[in-house]
Scaffold this active site. Structure first.
Site, PDB file in Angstrom:
ATOM      1  CE  LYS A 269     105.292 -12.296  -5.786  1.00 60.18           C
ATOM      2  NZ  LYS A 269     105.657 -12.829  -4.463  1.00 60.18           N
ATOM      3  CE  LYS A 281     109.760 -19.143  -3.117  1.00 63.64           C
ATOM      4  NZ  LYS A 281     109.562 -18.697  -1.728  1.00 63.64           N
ATOM      5  CG  ASP A 351     112.242 -16.632  -1.824  1.00 62.66           C
ATOM      6  OD1 ASP A 351     111.525 -16.461  -2.832  1.00 62.66           O
ATOM      7  OD2 ASP A 351     112.047 -17.543  -0.993  1.00 62.66           O
ATOM      8  CD  GLU A 353     109.613 -13.091  -5.524  1.00 65.09           C
ATOM      9  OE1 GLU A 353     110.265 -13.419  -4.518  1.00 65.09           O
ATOM     10  OE2 GLU A 353     108.431 -13.424  -5.706  1.00 65.09           O
ATOM     11  NE  ARG A 355     109.334  -8.189   0.495  1.00 65.18           N
ATOM     12  CZ  ARG A 355     109.382  -8.648   1.744  1.00 65.18           C
ATOM     13  NH1 ARG A 355     109.959  -7.942   2.699  1.00 65.18           N
ATOM     14  NH2 ARG A 355     108.841  -9.806   2.046  1.00 65.18           N
TER      15      ARG A 355
HETATM   16  N1  BES Z   1     106.032 -15.945  -3.278  1.00 68.20           N
HETATM   17  C1  BES Z   1     106.602 -15.968  -1.988  1.00 68.20           C
HETATM   18  C2  BES Z   1     105.563 -15.969  -0.869  1.00 68.20           C
HETATM   19  C3  BES Z   1     104.798 -17.233  -0.694  1.00 68.20           C
HETATM   20  C4  BES Z   1     105.293 -18.252   0.085  1.00 68.20           C
HETATM   21  C5  BES Z   1     103.557 -17.370  -1.250  1.00 68.20           C
HETATM   22  C6  BES Z   1     104.567 -19.397   0.285  1.00 68.20           C
HETATM   23  C7  BES Z   1     102.831 -18.522  -1.051  1.00 68.20           C
HETATM   24  C8  BES Z   1     103.330 -19.532  -0.284  1.00 68.20           C
HETATM   25  C9  BES Z   1     107.487 -14.738  -1.774  1.00 68.20           C
HETATM   26  O1  BES Z   1     108.113 -14.268  -2.904  1.00 68.20           O
HETATM   27  C10 BES Z   1     108.551 -15.132  -0.825  1.00 68.20           C
HETATM   28  O2  BES Z   1     109.352 -15.970  -1.174  1.00 68.20           O
HETATM   29  N2  BES Z   1     108.548 -14.532   0.365  1.00 68.20           N
HETATM   30  C11 BES Z   1     109.500 -14.839   1.356  1.00 68.20           C
HETATM   31  C12 BES Z   1     109.941 -13.546   1.991  1.00 68.20           C
HETATM   32  C13 BES Z   1     111.109 -13.688   2.900  1.00 68.20           C
HETATM   33  C14 BES Z   1     112.341 -14.056   2.114  1.00 68.20           C
HETATM   34  C15 BES Z   1     111.305 -12.403   3.636  1.00 68.20           C
HETATM   35  C16 BES Z   1     108.807 -15.738   2.385  1.00 68.20           C
HETATM   36  O3  BES Z   1     107.630 -15.544   2.670  1.00 68.20           O
HETATM   37  O4  BES Z   1     109.456 -16.667   2.864  1.00 68.20           O
HETATM   38 ZN    ZN Z   2     107.202 -14.637  -4.665  1.00 69.31          ZN
HETATM   39 MN    MN Z   3     109.949 -15.201  -3.278  1.00 72.75          MN
END
Ligand code: BES
Ligand code: ZN
Ligand code: MN
Length: 497
Positions: A269, A281, A351, A353, A355
């Site tokens: 990724k 965010k 968010d 993204e 996947r």
């Molecule tokens: N890049 C983030 C995941 C992440 C969060 C990595 C905190 C490291 C620290 C990912 O793209 C994301 O935002 N995931 C969301 C998914 C949700 C919207 C289903 C998450 O984990 O909140």
């Molecule tokens: Zn991310």
């Molecule tokens: Mn994200």
């Protein structure tokens, strides 16, 4: 980057060996013997008197730098604790202690008397591998965007005296392997540490080309957005839609095996900044989302290590690079996009993204007729909640593959922990308006993210590593270079090294 070199030599007469710093491991409560005794004699009893003064008692974590005499300009005593409890954890502490004690030295070279550790050959090899890796990684400095970076480490050469401990050849191999892993780790850290305004998808593509020039076994192709559109990668492109930075699909080919050998494919990724997009965010710690290309960074680092080691296998490293930004052209919650596989996806949260870029890269991976595909991603905050930063989350339906990855991580102390990928979780991804939704609701977020990916990986053996917790440290902020060590060890095992 660290130019440290490592050499193994068999030196019988310790007192006759010229070095700027002799490193001498000592156990608590043991009489001086072997190399220690000879060095002590050459230094007119300095070691013995340090012990009898009580300032140094060879407990774990202790060290003492003594001015040397004769051919050893300095003598560095490293405490190793009780001999009978000296295990791998103690060996790692010994390696860390070596770096710490040498951090401020002016010596450019040092010599470790390995026999003093009194290990069997297998453990001696392991310790040397870890030592080389640790010294290379610990001496890494981030210099790219600071005008007065911390001074580089003075020590550039470590000689290991293998006498009576290990055949010199075996020691050289262990040192070479550890160094290669260290360089791979630093490669990953450096890329991940770079800010989002420098490390863009285009930067990563240029970096891949640069890496390829360093090795005749490496080749690179970069797919531009136009090509990705032709291939039908509507999911990946929906992530870069709101950004001024065009997405890149970077494909690195390492050819070390026969042309008929199926490649081991790594997919990273590579979100060079994750603002969340329209599902923006919160502001706190948003800067850390520059690390959202940690999976991609680990692919670069592993490819670098594999090339350095010259493994006799084929590896394809794929990086799905994009920036996730809000704008008038950005994908919106509720939008439906069509992936390269033909499956339609309802983007309920922009968010989620990672996947979305990975699913198209994973579909693309099938064309290489892979032996296995492993994707590496800072995918979910839920994985950090579940496992913290200590363990990488491992997801796979292939028990044998999962075991191999767990074992590799254990061997190099870059550990993963297996999570479920049961079909029972799949129903959380149902959508009323598309074949699949891109989020699975509040429960089991790391698992439903993995379930989403599993829908695109049915044609080959696949595992997913969620490194959201393990890829970086918050205090002090910085990339860890994980899971380069795990992946490199896994690939070395496939090569039978
Ligand atoms: N890049 C983030 C995941 C992440 C969060 C990595 C905190 C490291 C620290 C990912 O793209 C994301 O935002 N995931 C969301 C998914 C949700 C919207 C289903 C998450 O984990 O909140
Ligand atoms: Zn991310
Ligand atoms: Mn994200």
């Amino acid at each position: 980057m660290s130019a440290m070199t490592f050499t193994a030599r068999d030196i019988k007469d310790v007192a006759a060996a010229t070095t700027q710093c002799a490193i001498l491991p000592l156990f608590h409560g043991e009489k001086l013997s072997g190399a220690a005794l000879k060095l002590d004699k050459a230094a007119n009893g300095a070691i013995r008197s340090a012990l009898s003064l009580g300032d140094f008692s060879a407990k774990a974590g202790e060290s003492l730098m003594l001015p040397g005499a004769g051919k050893s300009k300095r003598i560095l005593l490293i405490g190793c604790g009780e001999a009978k409890t000296f295990n791998r954890e103690a060996a790692r502490k010994f390696c860390q202690q070596c770096y710490r004690a040498l951090e401020s030295t002016q010596a450019g070279e040092a010599m470790l008397h390995l026999a003093a550790l009194d290990l069997n050959e297998k453990e001696a090899e392991w310790t040397l591998g870890y030592l080389a890796r640790h010294l290379v990684a610990a001496s890494y400095r981030y210099t790219e965007t600071v005008s007065k970076p911390k001074a580089p480490w003075k020590l550039t050469r470590l000689v290991v005296n293998t006498h009576s401990a290990l055949p010199t050849r075996a020691a050289s191999t262990a040192l070479r392997q550890g160094r290669a892993i260290g360089l791979g780790i630093n490669e990953a850290r450096n890329l991940a540490n770079l800010p989002g305004n420098i490390c863009t998808p285009a930067y990563l593509a240029r970096h891949a080309r640069k890496l390829a020039r360093s090795s005749s076994s490496l080749g690179v192709t970069v797919l531009e957005e136009k090509k990705m559109r032709e291939l039908g990668m509507g999911s990946l492109l929906s992530v870069s839609a709101g950004s001024d930075q065009p997405a890149k699909l970077i494909v690195m080919h390492y050819k070390g095996g026969k042309s008929s050998d199926k490649p081991h494919v790594l997919v990273g990724k590579g979100i060079t900044f994750d603002s969340g997009g329209i599902s923006l965010k919160p502001g706190a710690k948003m800067d850390e989302m520059k690390f959202d290309m940690g999976g991609a960074a680990s692919v670069f680092g592993t490819v670098r290590a594999v090339a350095e080691l010259g493994l006799s296998i084929n590896v394809v490293g794929i990086v799905a690079a994009a920036e996730n930004m809000p704008s008038g052209s950005a994908t919106k919650p509720g939008d439906v996009v069509t992936s390269m596989s033909g499956k339609t996806i309802e983007v309920l949260n922009t968010d989620a993204e990672g996947r979305l870029v990975l699913c198209d890269a994973l579909t693309y991976a099938a064309r290489f007729k892979p032996e296995t595909v492993i994707d590496i991603a800072t995918l979910t905050g839920a994985c950090v909640v579940a496992l913290g930063s200590q363990a990488t989350g491992l997801f796979s339906k292939e028990d044998a593959l999962a075991e191999q990855l767990l074992a590799a991580g254990e061997e190099v102390y870059d550990r993963a922990w297996r999570m479920p990928l049961w079909d029972e979780y799949q129903s959380q991804l149902k959508s009323n308006f598309a074949d699949i939704a891109n989020i699975g609701g509040p429960g089991g977020g790391a698992i439903t993210a993995a379930c989403f990916l599993s829908r695109f990986t049915e044609d080959y053996r696949w595992a997913h590593l969620d490194i959201a917790g393990s890829a970086w440290d918050s205090t002090p902020k910085g990339a860890t270079g994980r899971p380069v060590a795990l992946l490199t060890r896994y690939l070395m095992d496939r090569d039978g090294q």
